[in-house]
Structure formats: C-alpha cells, structure tokens
Design an enzyme around this catalytic site. Sequence first.
Site, PDB file in Angstrom:
ATOM      1  N   SER A  63     -62.233 -13.810  23.871  1.00 45.19           N
ATOM      2  CA  SER A  63     -61.945 -13.039  22.661  1.00 45.19           C
ATOM      3  C   SER A  63     -60.475 -13.065  22.279  1.00 45.19           C
ATOM      4  O   SER A  63     -60.146 -13.071  21.093  1.00 45.19           O
ATOM      5  CB  SER A  63     -62.397 -11.586  22.847  1.00 45.19           C
ATOM      6  OG  SER A  63     -63.773 -11.530  23.105  1.00 45.19           O
ATOM      7  N   HIS A  72     -56.974  -8.656  22.914  1.00 41.87           N
ATOM      8  CA  HIS A  72     -57.263  -8.904  21.505  1.00 41.87           C
ATOM      9  C   HIS A  72     -55.990  -8.806  20.671  1.00 41.87           C
ATOM     10  O   HIS A  72     -55.738  -9.653  19.796  1.00 41.87           O
ATOM     11  CB  HIS A  72     -58.280  -7.886  20.985  1.00 41.87           C
ATOM     12  CG  HIS A  72     -59.608  -7.964  21.644  1.00 41.87           C
ATOM     13  ND1 HIS A  72     -60.625  -7.063  21.394  1.00 41.87           N
ATOM     14  CD2 HIS A  72     -60.110  -8.844  22.558  1.00 41.87           C
ATOM     15  CE1 HIS A  72     -61.688  -7.378  22.107  1.00 41.87           C
ATOM     16  NE2 HIS A  72     -61.400  -8.453  22.831  1.00 41.87           N
TER      17      HIS A  72
END
Length: 329
Positions: A241, A298
Amino acid sequence: MYQSLRIFLKPTTSLARKQFFQNNSILNKIRQQTQSNQNVQLLKSSMNPWERMNQIMNQQIKQLQELQNSPLTNSSTWKSYNQYYNRSNWDKLKKPLLFTVAFCVGTTFATPYLFDYTPMSIFKQYPQSIVWTIIGINALVFFSWRVPQLQKFTMQYGILFKDNIQSPWTLLGSAFSHQSFAHFAINMLCFQSFAVTLVAVLGVSNFTILYLNSAVISSFASIAIPMLLGSSLSVASLGASGAIFSVFGCFSYLFPASPVGLFFIPVPGGAWVLFLGTVIWNAAGTVLRWGTFDYAAHLGGSLVGIAYGYYFNKKRKEQIKRRRLILDF
C-alpha cells in the site's frame, strides 16, 4: 499496507536497564509476562505462523490494556523506563535509515543502466509489462506464505517487525508481501488502475525507480513517524500500500482532473481531490491511531509520490522550454 498489531514491552538489553528492572518488582513482573523473544520463536516454529501470531497479539493487547489502566503508567518509575526504551528505538533507526538512503541512491543510478544495457531493455518496448511483472512478484510472495518450507523466508523478509528488524532488506521485502487474498487482490487492483497510465508517461526506468524507492521509504516511514509521535514500535506490517499510494500520488499530481471513482462511485473534482482526501485520512489515522492500518507507511508513500510528480513535471517543462529555444533559432 495492512498492519497487524503485536504489542508487548521491549525486553531490556543494556546493563543499566537490567539493573533497573531488578530493582523494581512490579516492572520485573511485567517483563516476565511479555517475553517477546519467546513469541518470535513461537512464530518461526509454527506451521501456521499467521494464526499463531494473531493468538499472541490478542494476549498482548489484553496485557497492554491492563497496563494502561494501572497507576504504574503514571509513576516516575514508568517514565524512567520509557526514557530508556525510546533511546533504544532511536539507536535502531540508524541501520534502516542508512539502508534506505543507500538503496534509493543505488536504485536511482543503476535502474536506467539495467533497462538500457541488459536483457531488461525489452521492458522499454512493452512498458506495461513492468506493471504485470510487479504484480507477478507480489503474487509469488503471496503463494510463498502457503508453502511450509518457505515460511522461514517469508517471516524473515516478508513482514516488518518494527522493533526487531532482522535484516534491512525487510523494508523492501515486506512491500511485496501479502498474507491474505483480499489484501493482495485489492492492492493489486488499485495498483494496476493507476500504474498502466503512469508507466506510459514516466517511462519504464522512472516508474521502476519511483516504485522501488517509495516501497523502501514507506517502510522506513512506518518506523520513523510512529517513533516521532511516541507510538509503540511493537507492531508488524506488510503489504504494497505504501508504494501504491506513491503511484496514486504521482498520478494525481500529473493528472489532477482525471476522473476517478471510490468503489465505482465518481469522485467530484477528480484524482487530486480523492488523493488529498486520502492524505488527510492517513494523517489523522497516524496521529489518532485508528484501526489496524499502517497509516504512517501510506503517508510516507504519498509524500514520495507528490515529490516525484513535482520533480518529473518540472523536468518536463524544462525540456519543453529547451525545444522551443532550439526551434526559435
């Protein structure tokens, strides 16, 4: 990047900290209840390490909740322990930092050579094939989790234990690792959605540099940002991610008005609006510690994507100016 909690107190290593625990019976009892080294051994020896890890995590979360409700956490003794613990964490940050810098520098200079002067030059003829190659590597690691003979390898290089990094290469390996099919499928679907267009614009070399560097930097951010905020490092994370948010960030910077959807629902304002929303969400999650996502990774990947998009766009404008000057002459 999904994050599975693995909460426990870090065992003492220095002589001062050992003596500190010996002089305090309460903290010594806590240490005996949270033997992280034993937990790691159980993880490595289990035939199904992920289920065993979840079992250990649940026990340790319960212990942590009991500690948080204890008057011990507000005592001067506890504060002294935290000072020793935080100092040890900063020492552990040195090796990942050096690896991150060295890896990014090496990747930036070596990647163009590999795509120009080795058999990997075939990727320049078929740029989108690099996207499917990255997906294939993620799939290979995903299936490796299901092979008992490879579990020792996946546990060492495929998951980032932030307080006990066995090898700095884990910063890269964990970014190609997924344990559940849903995690793998969602990440690869999001990656493919933006990567196919982005690789055509950036070129194979630039895209590969962006992806690999953001994978390592996002892993480093998942360690460094919680440390700056004083959060516990007794957690583990894995998944692509962080690198995917970097790809999304770069795409959104270069194509801010591009139409995008969230679960097939169109987002007003386009890619840039959606990306800024995810940045706010990840920043809030990092500070407020929501759920079990690695928001710090992230956020780190997102910042890399914006920076690279800005750099590439600036470089492209300079090239356009040069061409105009040549035409004028």
